[in-house]
Design a protein around this motif. Sequence first.
Motif, PDB file in Angstrom:
ATOM      1  N   SER A  86      13.142 -31.179  40.194  1.00  0.00           N
ATOM      2  CA  SER A  86      13.196 -29.741  40.431  1.00  0.00           C
ATOM      3  C   SER A  86      11.959 -29.290  41.184  1.00  0.00           C
ATOM      4  O   SER A  86      10.920 -29.961  41.176  1.00  0.00           O
ATOM      5  CB  SER A  86      13.313 -28.963  39.123  1.00  0.00           C
ATOM      6  OG  SER A  86      12.078 -28.932  38.440  1.00  0.00           O
ATOM      7  N   PHE A  90      20.149 -40.617  33.383  1.00  0.00           N
ATOM      8  CA  PHE A  90      20.073 -39.745  34.559  1.00  0.00           C
ATOM      9  C   PHE A  90      18.627 -39.340  34.826  1.00  0.00           C
ATOM     10  O   PHE A  90      17.865 -39.072  33.905  1.00  0.00           O
ATOM     11  CB  PHE A  90      20.900 -38.468  34.361  1.00  0.00           C
ATOM     12  CG  PHE A  90      22.377 -38.695  34.320  1.00  0.00           C
ATOM     13  CD1 PHE A  90      23.068 -38.626  33.121  1.00  0.00           C
ATOM     14  CD2 PHE A  90      23.079 -38.946  35.485  1.00  0.00           C
ATOM     15  CE1 PHE A  90      24.446 -38.822  33.082  1.00  0.00           C
ATOM     16  CE2 PHE A  90      24.451 -39.150  35.455  1.00  0.00           C
ATOM     17  CZ  PHE A  90      25.125 -39.095  34.248  1.00  0.00           C
ATOM     18  N   TYR A 119      16.980 -38.222  31.447  1.00  0.00           N
ATOM     19  CA  TYR A 119      17.929 -37.874  30.394  1.00  0.00           C
ATOM     20  C   TYR A 119      18.766 -39.113  30.059  1.00  0.00           C
ATOM     21  O   TYR A 119      19.025 -39.959  30.909  1.00  0.00           O
ATOM     22  CB  TYR A 119      18.881 -36.763  30.854  1.00  0.00           C
ATOM     23  CG  TYR A 119      18.224 -35.430  31.113  1.00  0.00           C
ATOM     24  CD1 TYR A 119      17.632 -35.154  32.343  1.00  0.00           C
ATOM     25  CD2 TYR A 119      18.212 -34.447  30.131  1.00  0.00           C
ATOM     26  CE1 TYR A 119      17.036 -33.924  32.585  1.00  0.00           C
ATOM     27  CE2 TYR A 119      17.614 -33.211  30.371  1.00  0.00           C
ATOM     28  CZ  TYR A 119      17.031 -32.962  31.595  1.00  0.00           C
ATOM     29  OH  TYR A 119      16.436 -31.745  31.829  1.00  0.00           O
ATOM     30  N   LEU A 158      24.125 -35.516  26.052  1.00  0.00           N
ATOM     31  CA  LEU A 158      23.019 -35.553  27.008  1.00  0.00           C
ATOM     32  C   LEU A 158      21.733 -35.153  26.310  1.00  0.00           C
ATOM     33  O   LEU A 158      21.630 -34.047  25.771  1.00  0.00           O
ATOM     34  CB  LEU A 158      23.286 -34.568  28.147  1.00  0.00           C
ATOM     35  CG  LEU A 158      23.895 -35.113  29.421  1.00  0.00           C
ATOM     36  CD1 LEU A 158      24.488 -33.996  30.253  1.00  0.00           C
ATOM     37  CD2 LEU A 158      22.853 -35.879  30.221  1.00  0.00           C
ATOM     38  N   GLN A 194      22.510 -40.199  28.293  1.00  0.00           N
ATOM     39  CA  GLN A 194      23.810 -39.703  27.848  1.00  0.00           C
ATOM     40  C   GLN A 194      24.578 -40.838  27.191  1.00  0.00           C
ATOM     41  O   GLN A 194      24.967 -41.810  27.844  1.00  0.00           O
ATOM     42  CB  GLN A 194      24.618 -39.130  29.001  1.00  0.00           C
ATOM     43  CG  GLN A 194      25.926 -38.490  28.540  1.00  0.00           C
ATOM     44  CD  GLN A 194      26.618 -37.704  29.637  1.00  0.00           C
ATOM     45  OE1 GLN A 194      26.539 -38.048  30.807  1.00  0.00           O
ATOM     46  NE2 GLN A 194      27.281 -36.615  29.264  1.00  0.00           N
ATOM     47  N   PHE A 224      17.397 -34.978  26.612  1.00  0.00           N
ATOM     48  CA  PHE A 224      16.180 -35.041  27.416  1.00  0.00           C
ATOM     49  C   PHE A 224      15.243 -36.101  26.855  1.00  0.00           C
ATOM     50  O   PHE A 224      15.019 -36.176  25.637  1.00  0.00           O
ATOM     51  CB  PHE A 224      15.497 -33.675  27.407  1.00  0.00           C
ATOM     52  CG  PHE A 224      14.093 -33.681  27.932  1.00  0.00           C
ATOM     53  CD1 PHE A 224      13.018 -33.530  27.066  1.00  0.00           C
ATOM     54  CD2 PHE A 224      13.842 -33.829  29.284  1.00  0.00           C
ATOM     55  CE1 PHE A 224      11.717 -33.523  27.527  1.00  0.00           C
ATOM     56  CE2 PHE A 224      12.543 -33.831  29.771  1.00  0.00           C
ATOM     57  CZ  PHE A 224      11.474 -33.681  28.886  1.00  0.00           C
ATOM     58  N   PHE A 251      20.415 -33.580  39.775  1.00  0.00           N
ATOM     59  CA  PHE A 251      20.579 -34.847  39.077  1.00  0.00           C
ATOM     60  C   PHE A 251      21.032 -35.949  40.019  1.00  0.00           C
ATOM     61  O   PHE A 251      21.827 -35.722  40.944  1.00  0.00           O
ATOM     62  CB  PHE A 251      21.630 -34.703  37.960  1.00  0.00           C
ATOM     63  CG  PHE A 251      21.125 -33.979  36.748  1.00  0.00           C
ATOM     64  CD1 PHE A 251      20.963 -32.598  36.759  1.00  0.00           C
ATOM     65  CD2 PHE A 251      20.799 -34.677  35.603  1.00  0.00           C
ATOM     66  CE1 PHE A 251      20.493 -31.931  35.636  1.00  0.00           C
ATOM     67  CE2 PHE A 251      20.335 -34.020  34.471  1.00  0.00           C
ATOM     68  CZ  PHE A 251      20.175 -32.646  34.492  1.00  0.00           C
ATOM     69  N   GLY A 252      20.543 -37.141  39.727  1.00  0.00           N
ATOM     70  CA  GLY A 252      21.020 -38.313  40.430  1.00  0.00           C
ATOM     71  C   GLY A 252      22.344 -38.791  39.858  1.00  0.00           C
ATOM     72  O   GLY A 252      22.837 -38.229  38.879  1.00  0.00           O
ATOM     73  N   SER A 283       8.503 -32.302  40.089  1.00  0.00           N
ATOM     74  CA  SER A 283       8.903 -32.578  38.702  1.00  0.00           C
ATOM     75  C   SER A 283      10.071 -33.554  38.657  1.00  0.00           C
ATOM     76  O   SER A 283      11.047 -33.396  39.391  1.00  0.00           O
ATOM     77  CB  SER A 283       9.331 -31.279  38.007  1.00  0.00           C
ATOM     78  OG  SER A 283       8.255 -30.668  37.364  1.00  0.00           O
ATOM     79  N   TYR A 285      25.251 -25.401  34.107  1.00  0.00           N
ATOM     80  CA  TYR A 285      25.447 -26.670  34.785  1.00  0.00           C
ATOM     81  C   TYR A 285      26.863 -27.143  34.456  1.00  0.00           C
ATOM     82  O   TYR A 285      27.463 -26.718  33.467  1.00  0.00           O
ATOM     83  CB  TYR A 285      24.455 -27.729  34.288  1.00  0.00           C
ATOM     84  CG  TYR A 285      23.060 -27.548  34.827  1.00  0.00           C
ATOM     85  CD1 TYR A 285      22.219 -26.573  34.298  1.00  0.00           C
ATOM     86  CD2 TYR A 285      22.590 -28.332  35.878  1.00  0.00           C
ATOM     87  CE1 TYR A 285      20.944 -26.391  34.809  1.00  0.00           C
ATOM     88  CE2 TYR A 285      21.316 -28.154  36.392  1.00  0.00           C
ATOM     89  CZ  TYR A 285      20.500 -27.182  35.855  1.00  0.00           C
ATOM     90  OH  TYR A 285      19.236 -26.996  36.357  1.00  0.00           O
ATOM     91  N   PRO A 290      25.189 -34.296  35.888  1.00  0.00           N
ATOM     92  CA  PRO A 290      25.302 -32.834  35.832  1.00  0.00           C
ATOM     93  C   PRO A 290      24.969 -32.212  37.179  1.00  0.00           C
ATOM     94  O   PRO A 290      24.175 -32.744  37.957  1.00  0.00           O
ATOM     95  CB  PRO A 290      24.267 -32.446  34.767  1.00  0.00           C
ATOM     96  CG  PRO A 290      24.126 -33.666  33.919  1.00  0.00           C
ATOM     97  CD  PRO A 290      24.277 -34.817  34.866  1.00  0.00           C
ATOM     98  N   GLN A 343       9.515 -35.731  30.896  1.00  0.00           N
ATOM     99  CA  GLN A 343       9.302 -35.069  32.184  1.00  0.00           C
ATOM    100  C   GLN A 343       7.939 -35.449  32.740  1.00  0.00           C
ATOM    101  O   GLN A 343       6.944 -35.498  31.998  1.00  0.00           O
ATOM    102  CB  GLN A 343       9.356 -33.552  32.042  1.00  0.00           C
ATOM    103  CG  GLN A 343       9.068 -32.802  33.348  1.00  0.00           C
ATOM    104  CD  GLN A 343       8.597 -31.376  33.168  1.00  0.00           C
ATOM    105  OE1 GLN A 343       8.554 -30.859  32.055  1.00  0.00           O
ATOM    106  NE2 GLN A 343       8.251 -30.720  34.268  1.00  0.00           N
ATOM    107  N   TYR A 372      12.589 -35.585  35.728  1.00  0.00           N
ATOM    108  CA  TYR A 372      13.041 -35.601  34.342  1.00  0.00           C
ATOM    109  C   TYR A 372      13.947 -36.811  34.134  1.00  0.00           C
ATOM    110  O   TYR A 372      14.693 -37.188  35.027  1.00  0.00           O
ATOM    111  CB  TYR A 372      13.861 -34.354  34.015  1.00  0.00           C
ATOM    112  CG  TYR A 372      13.248 -33.041  34.453  1.00  0.00           C
ATOM    113  CD1 TYR A 372      13.288 -32.651  35.787  1.00  0.00           C
ATOM    114  CD2 TYR A 372      12.647 -32.193  33.533  1.00  0.00           C
ATOM    115  CE1 TYR A 372      12.741 -31.452  36.195  1.00  0.00           C
ATOM    116  CE2 TYR A 372      12.105 -30.980  33.935  1.00  0.00           C
ATOM    117  CZ  TYR A 372      12.153 -30.620  35.273  1.00  0.00           C
ATOM    118  OH  TYR A 372      11.610 -29.423  35.676  1.00  0.00           O
ATOM    119  N   GLN A 388      17.652 -27.891  38.381  1.00  0.00           N
ATOM    120  CA  GLN A 388      17.415 -29.326  38.448  1.00  0.00           C
ATOM    121  C   GLN A 388      18.562 -29.988  39.200  1.00  0.00           C
ATOM    122  O   GLN A 388      19.726 -29.606  39.055  1.00  0.00           O
ATOM    123  CB  GLN A 388      17.305 -29.921  37.040  1.00  0.00           C
ATOM    124  CG  GLN A 388      16.050 -29.465  36.313  1.00  0.00           C
ATOM    125  CD  GLN A 388      15.882 -30.118  34.962  1.00  0.00           C
ATOM    126  OE1 GLN A 388      16.430 -31.190  34.692  1.00  0.00           O
ATOM    127  NE2 GLN A 388      15.101 -29.483  34.106  1.00  0.00           N
TER     128      GLN A 388
END
Lengths: 112, 114
Positions: free
Chosen positions: B94, B90, B35, B43, B37, B45, B105-106, B31, A36, A44, B48, B33, B103
């Motif tokens: 997925s 974030f 995260y 970053l 940061q 996790f 990401f937004g 799914s 990534y 990411p 989920q 998730y 995955q």
Amino acid sequence: DAKTTQPNSMESNEEEPVHLPCNHSTISGTDYIHWYRQLPSQGPEYVIHGLTSNVNNRMASLAIAEDRKSSTLILHRATLRDAAVYYCILTESYNAGNMLTFGGGTRLMVKP
Amino acid sequence: DSGVTQTPKHLITATGQRVTLRCSPRSGDLSVYWYQQSLDQGLQFLIQYYNGEERAKGNILERFSAQQFPDLHSELNLSSLELGDSALYFCASSGTGTGSYEQYFGPGTRLTVT
């Protein structure tokens, strides 16, 4: 999760190929290798992933060593837009999806 | 555009308050998730959800909770906020099935706790 080791930073010239290395000596047989990247001020972004064979897509190529203990992300012609932090991540195959464990990544700087 | 949307983009609130972050996954992704940061932790996790059920938990504080609704959107609730909760949050989604899925990401929600 198996860990990965990447250089903290790398530099490249624009329009030249870039090889970003990743070591994962404790990889298990079912771990996938994902890459990534995160551009400044963005979330990411998926780049590429593979299990055993080399992989190519429109963004990059992934070269996986025969023993799978290392891999290399190849950007064929770096552009200024490729300046980002690149993360090499191992994930298990799991049919409900799997979390990503991010390390420090490699900060790629691209010089014009 | 990843197809994952997050609202709000920015949130400024005071210590002790509670906020809710919202995420809509890509169409068809089951799914979701979350995260976090931050500058000092990188970053990480958090949690989920898969088709409405919690599937995996990471370094999520007890003051934080999440849920995924029948329409598959997800919310992350942060309560009793502290200065250290200031971070980018974030959401990613997925596909699922055999193999391994990327995955998406937004754009993230930037939370500032003052």
